[in-house]
Design an enzyme around this catalytic site. Structure first.
Site, PDB file in Angstrom:
ATOM      1  NE  ARG A 178      -1.850   7.971  -6.115  1.00 17.10           N
ATOM      2  CZ  ARG A 178      -1.838   8.716  -7.210  1.00 17.10           C
ATOM      3  NH1 ARG A 178      -1.829  10.032  -7.135  1.00 17.10           N
ATOM      4  NH2 ARG A 178      -1.843   8.155  -8.389  1.00 17.10           N
ATOM      5  NE  ARG A 179       1.463   3.045  -4.913  1.00 14.68           N
ATOM      6  CZ  ARG A 179       0.458   3.694  -5.532  1.00 14.68           C
ATOM      7  NH1 ARG A 179       0.609   4.158  -6.734  1.00 14.68           N
ATOM      8  NH2 ARG A 179      -0.691   3.874  -4.924  1.00 14.68           N
ATOM      9  NE  ARG A 222      -7.117  -2.336 -11.016  1.00 11.38           N
ATOM     10  CZ  ARG A 222      -6.678  -1.288 -11.726  1.00 11.38           C
ATOM     11  NH1 ARG A 222      -6.845  -0.053 -11.278  1.00 11.38           N
ATOM     12  NH2 ARG A 222      -6.102  -1.470 -12.889  1.00 11.38           N
ATOM     13  CG  ASP A 225      -6.465   3.484 -12.632  1.00 11.98           C
ATOM     14  OD1 ASP A 225      -6.723   2.299 -12.894  1.00 11.98           O
ATOM     15  OD2 ASP A 225      -5.305   3.946 -12.655  1.00 11.98           O
TER      16      ASP A 225
HETATM   17  C1  FAD Z   1      -3.269  -3.002  -9.301  1.00  8.62           C
HETATM   18  C2  FAD Z   1      -3.667  -1.897  -8.411  1.00  8.62           C
HETATM   19  C3  FAD Z   1      -4.490  -0.907  -8.883  1.00  8.62           C
HETATM   20  C4  FAD Z   1      -4.910   0.132  -8.048  1.00  8.62           C
HETATM   21  N1  FAD Z   1      -5.793   1.057  -8.524  1.00  8.62           N
HETATM   22  C5  FAD Z   1      -6.261   2.018  -7.685  1.00  8.62           C
HETATM   23  C6  FAD Z   1      -7.267   2.931  -8.087  1.00  8.62           C
HETATM   24  O1  FAD Z   1      -7.764   2.909  -9.214  1.00  8.62           O
HETATM   25  N2  FAD Z   1      -7.687   3.861  -7.182  1.00  8.62           N
HETATM   26  C7  FAD Z   1      -7.185   3.929  -5.915  1.00  8.62           C
HETATM   27  O2  FAD Z   1      -7.638   4.766  -5.122  1.00  8.62           O
HETATM   28  N3  FAD Z   1      -6.212   3.084  -5.514  1.00  8.62           N
HETATM   29  C8  FAD Z   1      -5.743   2.143  -6.361  1.00  8.62           C
HETATM   30  N4  FAD Z   1      -4.775   1.272  -5.923  1.00  8.62           N
HETATM   31  C9  FAD Z   1      -4.068   1.541  -4.640  1.00  8.62           C
HETATM   32  C10 FAD Z   1      -4.776   0.929  -3.476  1.00  8.62           C
HETATM   33  O3  FAD Z   1      -5.983   1.596  -3.245  1.00  8.62           O
HETATM   34  C11 FAD Z   1      -3.919   0.972  -2.194  1.00  8.62           C
HETATM   35  O4  FAD Z   1      -3.608   2.307  -1.899  1.00  8.62           O
HETATM   36  C12 FAD Z   1      -2.635   0.204  -2.290  1.00  8.62           C
HETATM   37  O5  FAD Z   1      -2.783  -0.959  -3.040  1.00  8.62           O
HETATM   38  C13 FAD Z   1      -2.139  -0.198  -0.875  1.00  8.62           C
HETATM   39  O6  FAD Z   1      -3.094  -0.976  -0.245  1.00  8.62           O
HETATM   40  P1  FAD Z   1      -2.961  -2.573  -0.004  1.00  8.62           P
HETATM   41  O7  FAD Z   1      -4.246  -3.173  -0.450  1.00  8.62           O
HETATM   42  O8  FAD Z   1      -1.778  -3.108  -0.660  1.00  8.62           O
HETATM   43  O9  FAD Z   1      -2.979  -2.729   1.568  1.00  8.62           O
HETATM   44  P2  FAD Z   1      -2.166  -2.015   2.793  1.00  8.62           P
HETATM   45  O10 FAD Z   1      -2.940  -2.340   4.012  1.00  8.62           O
HETATM   46  O11 FAD Z   1      -1.878  -0.601   2.464  1.00  8.62           O
HETATM   47  O12 FAD Z   1      -0.853  -2.829   2.769  1.00  8.62           O
HETATM   48  C14 FAD Z   1      -0.783  -4.222   3.039  1.00  8.62           C
HETATM   49  C15 FAD Z   1       0.657  -4.659   2.910  1.00  8.62           C
HETATM   50  O13 FAD Z   1       1.068  -4.487   1.551  1.00  8.62           O
HETATM   51  C16 FAD Z   1       2.409  -4.046   1.493  1.00  8.62           C
HETATM   52  N5  FAD Z   1       2.430  -2.721   0.829  1.00  8.62           N
HETATM   53  C17 FAD Z   1       1.372  -1.962   0.518  1.00  8.62           C
HETATM   54  N6  FAD Z   1       1.758  -0.834  -0.113  1.00  8.62           N
HETATM   55  C18 FAD Z   1       3.090  -0.887  -0.190  1.00  8.62           C
HETATM   56  C19 FAD Z   1       4.086  -0.036  -0.738  1.00  8.62           C
HETATM   57  N7  FAD Z   1       3.781   1.120  -1.333  1.00  8.62           N
HETATM   58  N8  FAD Z   1       5.374  -0.414  -0.627  1.00  8.62           N
HETATM   59  C20 FAD Z   1       5.720  -1.578  -0.035  1.00  8.62           C
HETATM   60  N9  FAD Z   1       4.825  -2.429   0.491  1.00  8.62           N
HETATM   61  C21 FAD Z   1       3.532  -2.102   0.409  1.00  8.62           C
HETATM   62  C22 FAD Z   1       2.918  -4.007   2.901  1.00  8.62           C
HETATM   63  O14 FAD Z   1       3.506  -5.253   3.177  1.00  8.62           O
HETATM   64  C23 FAD Z   1       1.644  -3.817   3.711  1.00  8.62           C
HETATM   65  O15 FAD Z   1       1.755  -4.290   5.016  1.00  8.62           O
HETATM   66  C24 FAD Z   1      -4.405   0.191  -6.719  1.00  8.62           C
HETATM   67  C25 FAD Z   1      -3.587  -0.821  -6.246  1.00  8.62           C
HETATM   68  C26 FAD Z   1      -3.229  -1.863  -7.038  1.00  8.62           C
HETATM   69  C27 FAD Z   1      -2.385  -2.957  -6.478  1.00  8.62           C
END
Ligand code: FAD
Length: 302
Positions: free
Chosen positions: A283-284, A179, A129
């Site tokens: 963070r979530r 990723r 990550d």
């Molecule tokens: C498999 C995976 C691995 C990851 N690994 C890393 C990593 O190594 N380093 C890192 O910095 N980040 C990591 N992340 C987190 C990522 O960077 C984002 O912070 C996170 O995924 C939210 O961004 P989004 O792309 O979903 O878009 P956003 O623009 O944040 O959200 C788009 C839509 O997704 C939905 N959504 C998003 N988050 C939530 C939530 N918490 N609860 C409910 N609905 C939600 C909502 O409908 C929102 O409108 C990872 C995420 C995933 C899915």
């Protein structure tokens, strides 16, 4: 609100209270598989029945001793063994600060190397990550080195970082699996895009680059518009559904998860487990403060 939640995620007192409160633990169950490896393997088995694979994450960041780092490594070795023994389509995701990066880069590399060697032997995979930008260079250095030696290692690129295009190009040249995500840490404007539109635009540009030149890229997002654009671009370029995967977090946007699996796309869920779930949980919440309402509604019900 996001900044407040992210700073609360670093509050030690609140963390201790939350992680030992059975009520808080129940609320976190939406995002965290359980305290134990057995619970995480059970979730991986359950989602596999729906055609979805998993990457297991043992929660815990920034260890404070090399003994703790070695203990994290051992949990992950057991996790790879448990996945293999259960015949599961799963791999692992790790954080370098959990493997001792803050204490000794060398010790950290040795810990990750043991895991990479085991993954190579089992035909599995270790995803490193990406943490905050303080760690980007060190993470890429370590991943590139271990990938050259074992192959079974890949990493994560964050679309919010200004530097990411260059990093993606380099990782494509080196044939390291990437990723792509948006990025989850608080970063200064000197290193990161701050406007959502700019981050989204960069995500789409890097997604195209990875589909054109990457090795089995993974697109980690719940953003429906970006997911649809990824599907569209892959179709346009004639890239088969087995040529890439979507990744999402356990418990988030289950509607999209079901659709992707039903339509035959490869989908992997990030399944966290372990007792140290509080920073991950916060963070979530920070990503989607509306989740706070969900939490408060549940609190009132109990
Ligand atoms: C498999 C995976 C691995 C990851 N690994 C890393 C990593 O190594 N380093 C890192 O910095 N980040 C990591 N992340 C987190 C990522 O960077 C984002 O912070 C996170 O995924 C939210 O961004 P989004 O792309 O979903 O878009 P956003 O623009 O944040 O959200 C788009 C839509 O997704 C939905 N959504 C998003 N988050 C939530 C939530 N918490 N609860 C409910 N609905 C939600 C909502 O409908 C929102 O409108 C990872 C995420 C995933 C899915």
């Amino acid at each position: 609100m996001r900044t407040l939640l992210l700073s609360l995620s670093r509050n030690k007192r609140l963390r201790k209270w939350m992680e030992t409160s059975p009520l808080a633990r129940r609320l976190a169950a939406r995002f965290v598989a359980g305290n134990t490896l057995a619970e995480a393997l059970a979730v991986a088995r359950r989602i596999q029945a729906d055609g979805i694979s998993a990457t297991l994450d043992h929660l815990g960041e920034n260890v404070t001793s090399l003994a703790e780092a070695a203990a994290s490594r051992d949990v992950y070795l057991q996790t790879l063994d448990g996945i293999a023994a259960g015949g599961l389509k799963a791999n692992v995701s790790i954080k370098l600060t959990q493997f001792g990066m803050d204490l000794s880069e060398e010790a950290c590399r040795a810990n990750v190397e043991q895991l990479a060697a085991r993954a190579e032997q089992l035909g599995s995979f270790v995803r490193v990550d990406m943490e905050s930008s303080d760690y980007t260079d060190r993470t890429l250095r370590l991943v590139e080195e271990l990938h050259a030696r074992h192959g079974a290692v890949g990493t994560v690129i964050q679309a919010y970082l200004l530097r990411s295009k260059k990093d993606v190009e380099r990782l494509c040249d080196l044939k390291v699996r990437v990723r792509l995500c948006k990025g989850a840490y608080l970063e200064p404007p000197s290193v990161a895009f701050h406007k959502k539109a700019a981050v989204d635009r960069n995500f789409v540009e890097l997604m195209r680059l990875l589909l054109d030149r990457g090795v089995y890229p993974a697109f980690a997002t719940h953003d429906e518009r970006i997911i649809r654009e990824t599907e569209r671009y892959a179709r346009e370029r004639g890239i088969p559904r087995e040529g890439f995967e979507f990744q999402m977090l356990y418990g988030i946007r289950r509607d999209i998860q079901r659709r992707l699996a039903a339509e035959g796309y490869r989908l992997r869920l990030y399944v966290p487990f372990g007792r140290a779930w509080y920073p991950y949980f916060m963070r979530r919440l920070a990503e989607r403060p509306a989740n706070l309402l969900f939490l408060l509604r549940n609190l009132l019900r109990h």
